[in-house]
Every structure is written in structure tokens, then in C-alpha cells.
Write a protein that holds these residues in place. Structure first.
Motif, PDB file in Angstrom:
ATOM      1  N   MET A   1      -7.006  -8.696   1.588  1.00  0.00           N
ATOM      2  CA  MET A   1      -8.222  -8.433   0.817  1.00  0.00           C
ATOM      3  C   MET A   1      -8.085  -8.763  -0.663  1.00  0.00           C
ATOM      4  O   MET A   1      -9.011  -8.551  -1.437  1.00  0.00           O
ATOM      5  CB  MET A   1      -8.621  -6.960   0.978  1.00  0.00           C
ATOM      6  CG  MET A   1      -8.957  -6.578   2.401  1.00  0.00           C
ATOM      7  SD  MET A   1      -9.462  -4.838   2.496  1.00  0.00           S
ATOM      8  CE  MET A   1      -9.040  -4.473   4.199  1.00  0.00           C
ATOM      9  N   GLY A   2      -6.937  -9.267  -1.079  1.00  0.00           N
ATOM     10  CA  GLY A   2      -6.768  -9.659  -2.470  1.00  0.00           C
ATOM     11  C   GLY A   2      -6.191  -8.591  -3.363  1.00  0.00           C
ATOM     12  O   GLY A   2      -6.236  -8.712  -4.590  1.00  0.00           O
ATOM     13  N   PHE A   3      -5.630  -7.543  -2.779  1.00  0.00           N
ATOM     14  CA  PHE A   3      -5.029  -6.464  -3.559  1.00  0.00           C
ATOM     15  C   PHE A   3      -3.507  -6.494  -3.465  1.00  0.00           C
ATOM     16  O   PHE A   3      -2.854  -5.448  -3.514  1.00  0.00           O
ATOM     17  CB  PHE A   3      -5.525  -5.098  -3.059  1.00  0.00           C
ATOM     18  CG  PHE A   3      -7.000  -4.868  -3.237  1.00  0.00           C
ATOM     19  CD1 PHE A   3      -7.562  -4.797  -4.497  1.00  0.00           C
ATOM     20  CD2 PHE A   3      -7.822  -4.707  -2.122  1.00  0.00           C
ATOM     21  CE1 PHE A   3      -8.920  -4.568  -4.656  1.00  0.00           C
ATOM     22  CE2 PHE A   3      -9.180  -4.483  -2.271  1.00  0.00           C
ATOM     23  CZ  PHE A   3      -9.733  -4.409  -3.543  1.00  0.00           C
ATOM     24  N   ALA A   4      -2.931  -7.676  -3.312  1.00  0.00           N
ATOM     25  CA  ALA A   4      -1.492  -7.774  -3.043  1.00  0.00           C
ATOM     26  C   ALA A   4      -0.626  -7.048  -4.068  1.00  0.00           C
ATOM     27  O   ALA A   4       0.299  -6.305  -3.675  1.00  0.00           O
ATOM     28  CB  ALA A   4      -1.080  -9.237  -2.930  1.00  0.00           C
ATOM     29  N   PRO A   5      -0.841  -7.211  -5.387  1.00  0.00           N
ATOM     30  CA  PRO A   5       0.037  -6.508  -6.339  1.00  0.00           C
ATOM     31  C   PRO A   5      -0.033  -4.991  -6.188  1.00  0.00           C
ATOM     32  O   PRO A   5       1.005  -4.324  -6.154  1.00  0.00           O
ATOM     33  CB  PRO A   5      -0.492  -6.969  -7.708  1.00  0.00           C
ATOM     34  CG  PRO A   5      -1.143  -8.285  -7.434  1.00  0.00           C
ATOM     35  CD  PRO A   5      -1.755  -8.147  -6.079  1.00  0.00           C
ATOM     36  N   TRP A   6      -1.258  -4.453  -6.096  1.00  0.00           N
ATOM     37  CA  TRP A   6      -1.398  -3.012  -5.954  1.00  0.00           C
ATOM     38  C   TRP A   6      -0.834  -2.539  -4.614  1.00  0.00           C
ATOM     39  O   TRP A   6      -0.142  -1.521  -4.547  1.00  0.00           O
ATOM     40  CB  TRP A   6      -2.854  -2.590  -6.092  1.00  0.00           C
ATOM     41  CG  TRP A   6      -3.087  -1.167  -5.662  1.00  0.00           C
ATOM     42  CD1 TRP A   6      -3.716  -0.716  -4.542  1.00  0.00           C
ATOM     43  CD2 TRP A   6      -2.625   0.001  -6.347  1.00  0.00           C
ATOM     44  NE1 TRP A   6      -3.676   0.650  -4.476  1.00  0.00           N
ATOM     45  CE2 TRP A   6      -3.014   1.122  -5.574  1.00  0.00           C
ATOM     46  CE3 TRP A   6      -1.915   0.215  -7.534  1.00  0.00           C
ATOM     47  CZ2 TRP A   6      -2.728   2.428  -5.939  1.00  0.00           C
ATOM     48  CZ3 TRP A   6      -1.617   1.529  -7.902  1.00  0.00           C
ATOM     49  CH2 TRP A   6      -2.032   2.610  -7.114  1.00  0.00           C
ATOM     50  N   ALA A   7      -1.132  -3.265  -3.548  1.00  0.00           N
ATOM     51  CA  ALA A   7      -0.665  -2.866  -2.221  1.00  0.00           C
ATOM     52  C   ALA A   7       0.856  -2.848  -2.165  1.00  0.00           C
ATOM     53  O   ALA A   7       1.464  -1.938  -1.581  1.00  0.00           O
ATOM     54  CB  ALA A   7      -1.223  -3.808  -1.161  1.00  0.00           C
ATOM     55  N   THR A   8       1.498  -3.835  -2.789  1.00  0.00           N
ATOM     56  CA  THR A   8       2.959  -3.886  -2.792  1.00  0.00           C
ATOM     57  C   THR A   8       3.537  -2.755  -3.623  1.00  0.00           C
ATOM     58  O   THR A   8       4.552  -2.144  -3.255  1.00  0.00           O
ATOM     59  CB  THR A   8       3.442  -5.237  -3.340  1.00  0.00           C
ATOM     60  OG1 THR A   8       2.792  -6.301  -2.631  1.00  0.00           O
ATOM     61  CG2 THR A   8       4.946  -5.390  -3.173  1.00  0.00           C
ATOM     62  N   ALA A   9       2.870  -2.447  -4.748  1.00  0.00           N
ATOM     63  CA  ALA A   9       3.319  -1.322  -5.573  1.00  0.00           C
ATOM     64  C   ALA A   9       3.197  -0.004  -4.814  1.00  0.00           C
ATOM     65  O   ALA A   9       4.101   0.845  -4.875  1.00  0.00           O
ATOM     66  CB  ALA A   9       2.487  -1.266  -6.862  1.00  0.00           C
ATOM     67  N   GLN A  10       2.102   0.168  -4.090  1.00  0.00           N
ATOM     68  CA  GLN A  10       1.938   1.396  -3.327  1.00  0.00           C
ATOM     69  C   GLN A  10       2.961   1.486  -2.199  1.00  0.00           C
ATOM     70  O   GLN A  10       3.467   2.570  -1.899  1.00  0.00           O
ATOM     71  CB  GLN A  10       0.518   1.488  -2.763  1.00  0.00           C
ATOM     72  CG  GLN A  10       0.227   2.831  -2.102  1.00  0.00           C
ATOM     73  CD  GLN A  10      -1.248   3.029  -1.796  1.00  0.00           C
ATOM     74  OE1 GLN A  10      -2.057   2.112  -1.899  1.00  0.00           O
ATOM     75  NE2 GLN A  10      -1.605   4.240  -1.404  1.00  0.00           N
ATOM     76  N   MET A  11       3.266   0.357  -1.588  1.00  0.00           N
ATOM     77  CA  MET A  11       4.318   0.339  -0.576  1.00  0.00           C
ATOM     78  C   MET A  11       5.640   0.819  -1.167  1.00  0.00           C
ATOM     79  O   MET A  11       6.426   1.514  -0.506  1.00  0.00           O
ATOM     80  CB  MET A  11       4.488  -1.074  -0.011  1.00  0.00           C
ATOM     81  CG  MET A  11       5.597  -1.189   1.024  1.00  0.00           C
ATOM     82  SD  MET A  11       5.986  -2.913   1.471  1.00  0.00           S
ATOM     83  CE  MET A  11       6.708  -3.501  -0.062  1.00  0.00           C
ATOM     84  N   GLY A  12       5.882   0.460  -2.427  1.00  0.00           N
ATOM     85  CA  GLY A  12       7.119   0.869  -3.088  1.00  0.00           C
ATOM     86  C   GLY A  12       7.287   2.381  -3.123  1.00  0.00           C
ATOM     87  O   GLY A  12       8.409   2.895  -3.034  1.00  0.00           O
ATOM     88  N   ILE A  13       6.164   3.101  -3.252  1.00  0.00           N
ATOM     89  CA  ILE A  13       6.228   4.566  -3.252  1.00  0.00           C
ATOM     90  C   ILE A  13       6.756   5.058  -1.910  1.00  0.00           C
ATOM     91  O   ILE A  13       7.632   5.919  -1.844  1.00  0.00           O
ATOM     92  CB  ILE A  13       4.832   5.153  -3.542  1.00  0.00           C
ATOM     93  CG1 ILE A  13       4.351   4.714  -4.918  1.00  0.00           C
ATOM     94  CG2 ILE A  13       4.853   6.675  -3.429  1.00  0.00           C
ATOM     95  CD1 ILE A  13       2.893   5.064  -5.191  1.00  0.00           C
ATOM     96  N   GLY A  14       6.221   4.495  -0.842  1.00  0.00           N
ATOM     97  CA  GLY A  14       6.690   4.871   0.493  1.00  0.00           C
ATOM     98  C   GLY A  14       8.147   4.483   0.720  1.00  0.00           C
ATOM     99  O   GLY A  14       8.915   5.228   1.344  1.00  0.00           O
ATOM    100  N   LEU A  15       8.530   3.302   0.209  1.00  0.00           N
ATOM    101  CA  LEU A  15       9.923   2.858   0.356  1.00  0.00           C
ATOM    102  C   LEU A  15      10.888   3.806  -0.350  1.00  0.00           C
ATOM    103  O   LEU A  15      12.002   4.048   0.125  1.00  0.00           O
ATOM    104  CB  LEU A  15      10.080   1.445  -0.219  1.00  0.00           C
ATOM    105  CG  LEU A  15       9.525   0.289   0.614  1.00  0.00           C
ATOM    106  CD1 LEU A  15       9.654  -1.016  -0.165  1.00  0.00           C
ATOM    107  CD2 LEU A  15      10.251   0.185   1.948  1.00  0.00           C
ATOM    108  N   LEU A  16      10.455   4.338  -1.491  1.00  0.00           N
ATOM    109  CA  LEU A  16      11.291   5.279  -2.219  1.00  0.00           C
ATOM    110  C   LEU A  16      11.415   6.611  -1.472  1.00  0.00           C
ATOM    111  O   LEU A  16      12.509   7.170  -1.347  1.00  0.00           O
ATOM    112  CB  LEU A  16      10.695   5.526  -3.608  1.00  0.00           C
ATOM    113  CG  LEU A  16      11.287   6.709  -4.389  1.00  0.00           C
ATOM    114  CD1 LEU A  16      12.735   6.405  -4.798  1.00  0.00           C
ATOM    115  CD2 LEU A  16      10.430   7.029  -5.608  1.00  0.00           C
TER     116      LEU A  16
END
Length: 346
Positions: free
Chosen positions: A188-203
Motif C-alpha cells: 500500500m505504499g507504507f513500506a518505511p513505516w511498516a518496516t519500522a513497526q515491524m522493528g518493534i515486534g522484532l525487538l
């Protein structure tokens, strides 16, 4: 008075509506797990189109449509519950376990919009805007739920703070749910935000996994009725593996995550006897989305050149997951009809 007179029918309908409204007091946010399960199953069947063709696509559309129907009904029921049974809603927010299920609403929004993007992206501008708005609202609410849950951990235990006895895999839902973001956000074009949010889960995933093991050591096994929740541990490696494929990460990393998923699935399966010993309840739905997520990752890997050996196991896993979710749905319908669901907790 004749049983067929308009007055009698009106009284009967009023009584039924009053009874149904009263039962909504017990419809906690955990019911959105049904949406998660059916959305996950729809994604799994969509991934199977590479092998099974149009039949898989059709089943994906049916499963996705059913998930959307359940979501709509539950949203209406939640509005009624909020107005009629506000005290019950407040009790859910304060409950040491049930509060974590508040995140199932935004997660359901993210999953439905992700599925919609996979099926219909670029078919109509208005639909793209609707999917983007739904995904973004769900994403922000999921982040807010994560901050809220972790904020509770800072309180004394008397005020709802973290306690070993109440720490279960259910807490993975609001915290690790952030890893869902790239599945739809990238498209949907939110790649930077989506990847940043994934980082929270990864942590936070390894943190919660470690806490869960420490909890088992410190407080002993979870109650038998919580045994299906152990399947939730399958979700993080499965979804993160799908994220890595979406982000074109190296395949060895994806295979490693799949292996972690296999281990946690085998770990959860050791609790089958405990699950069978329990009367059917909403807790059994804890198996649904984890199985669907792991099935989807397995299907994705089976289409890779080095994963051809997985095609038969992946197809079998898809069949098993479908049967499990159908069985859970029938059990839920039966429970609603017989009155064993939507009742006060024992």
C-alpha cells in the motif's frame, strides 16, 4: 392468548432481543480472534493458488468474505456492548489476561486490509483508498495497544502490573502483533513505516519469549484451559518469515525462521491432551491464526526452488488448518445455540 397473535409474537421477539443483549455482556474482545483465524485461512488459500489454481482463489474469497462478515457483526455487537454493558468493557480493560485481547480489533483491521490488497489492489481507486485508510488506522491502534499494554507493566501488581501467574502467550498478541505491518503496508505504499513497526515486534518478541519460559519455571505450568494459547508462539517466526520474503531478505534467514516455527508448533502440539480434556470455549481459537500463519509461510517456501520437497506437506497442512478452523466455527455455532458460550466465566 393465541400463540400466533401479533401481541404474542411481539412479546416473544422482545424477550429474545433482551436475552441476546444481556448475553453481550460476556462477549469480550477475544471474539475478534475468529476474524484473525478466517483472515489467516484466506491468506493461506490465496497462497495455494500457485499449486491449486482457481479453486484455491475461490476458497480464499469465501474465507475472506466470511471474515469480513464476522468482523462487521462483531463491530456492531461491540457498539451495543459499549453502550449497554460499559461496566463489562471496563472490566475487560482491567483484567490481567483479557485486556491483551483489545489488540485483536486493530489486528483484524490490518489483516482484512492486507487480504483486500492482495486480492484487489489497483482494481479501483476508491477501494485502494479504503484499504489504505483501514490499514493505517489498524496499524496506529495496534501501536497504541502495544504502548498501553507495556505501560501496565510499569504499575504495581496491585494496580494491574505484570505478574508471573497471569503472564501467558496471550500477551504476545498486542506486543508482537506489530510484525504484521509489512504484509500489507509494503503493497500500500507504507513500506518505511511498516518496516519500522515491524522493528518493534522484532525487538519485543525474544523478550516475551524469554519471559514466558521464565514464567513457566517460576510459576509452573499454565492452567489447562490456557493450553491452546501456546500455539500463539508459532505466530512471530511465521509472520516475520513472511515479512522477510516481502522485503526480499536472504532466503537462509527465512528458512531459519521457518525452522523456529516448526519447533514452536511441535512444542504446542505437546498440549493436545490438555486441550482435548477441556470443554469447548473461545480459548480453543488460539490455534486458528497460528496454524494459518505457519501454513502460509510453508506454502510460500514450497514454491521456492529449494523448497519443492515441501509441496505435499504444505498442502496437507493447508487441509488440516482448514478442518481445524471449520471445526472451531462449528463448535462456536453449537456453543451459541446451546448457551455454553457468552456466559459468565466459571
Amino acid at each position: 392468548m393465541n400463540a400466533n397473535t401479533p401481541t404474542h409474537r411481539s412479546n416473544t421477539q422482545t424477550t429474545w432481543v433482551h436475552h441476546a443483549t444481556a448475553r453481550l455482556a460476556h462477549m469480550g474482545p477475544a471474539w475478534f480472534v475468529l476474524v484473525m483465524g478466517w483472515s489467516g485461512l484466506a491468506q493461506a488459500w490465496l497462497r495455494a493458488t500457485d499449486v491449486l489454481g482457481d479453486m484455491a482463489l475461490g476458497l480464499s474469497l469465501v474465507a475472506g468474505g466470511f471474515a469480513l462478515l464476522i468482523f462487521s457483526v462483531l463491530c456492531l455487537a461491540c457498539i451495543v456492548r459499549l453502550n449497554v454493558h460499559n461496566a463489562a468493557v471496563q472490566a475487560d480493560l482491567k483484567h490481567p489476561v483479557r485486556h491483551a485481547f483489545m489488540a485483536t480489533l486493530p489486528i483484524s483491521m490490518m489483516l482484512l486490509s492486507t487480504l483486500g490488497a492482495a486480492l484487489f489492489w489497483n482494481t479501483a481507486p476508491w477501494l485502494d483508498h479504503l484499504l489504505r485508510a483501514t490499514w493505517l488506522i489498524g496499524s496506529l491502534l495496534e501501536l497504541a495497544a502495544t504502548v498501553w499494554v507495556l505501560g501496565r507493566w510499569l504499575r504495581p501488581k496491585e494496580e494491574g502490573g505484570l505478574q508471573w501467574a497471569t503472564f501467558t502467550p496471550v500477551l504476545f498478541i498486542p506486543v508482537v502483533g506489530n510484525v504484521l505491518a509489512p504484509l500489507g503496508g509494503v503493497t500500500m505504499g507504507f513500506a518505511p513505516w511498516a518496516t519500522a513497526q515491524m522493528g518493534i515486534g522484532l525487538l519485543l518478541w525474544p523478550v516475551l519469549q524469554t519471559l514466558l519460559i521464565v514464567r513457566l519455571v517460576q510459576a509452573g505450568p499454565m492452567p489447562a484451559r490456557m493450553s491452546p494459547a501456546l500455539f500463539i508462539t508459532v505466530v512471530p517466526p511465521s509472520i516475520i518469515g513472511l515479512d522477510m520474503l516481502q522485503l526480499n531478505a536472504p532466503m537462509p534467514f527465512v528458512w531459519a525462521l521457518w525452522g523456529v516455527g516448526v519447533f514452536f508448533l511441535m512444542w504446542a502440539l505437546t498440549q493436545l491432551d490438555a486441550m482435548r480434556s477441556q470443554a469447548f470455549g473461545m480459548g480453543h481459537w488460539g490455534m486458528s491464526f497460528p496454524l494459518a500463519a505457519f501454513t502460509t509461510l510453508t506454502l510460500r517456501l514450497s514454491s521456492a526452488p529449494e523448497g519443492a520437497w515441501l509441496q505435499l506437506p504444505a498442502t496437507a497442512l493447508l487441509a488440516i488448518t482448514s478442518l481445524v478452523i471449520l471445526g472451531l466455527t462449528l463448535g462456536t455455532w453449537r456453543g451459541l445455540r446451546t448457551g455454553t458460550l457468552l456466559v459468565a466465566e466459571g
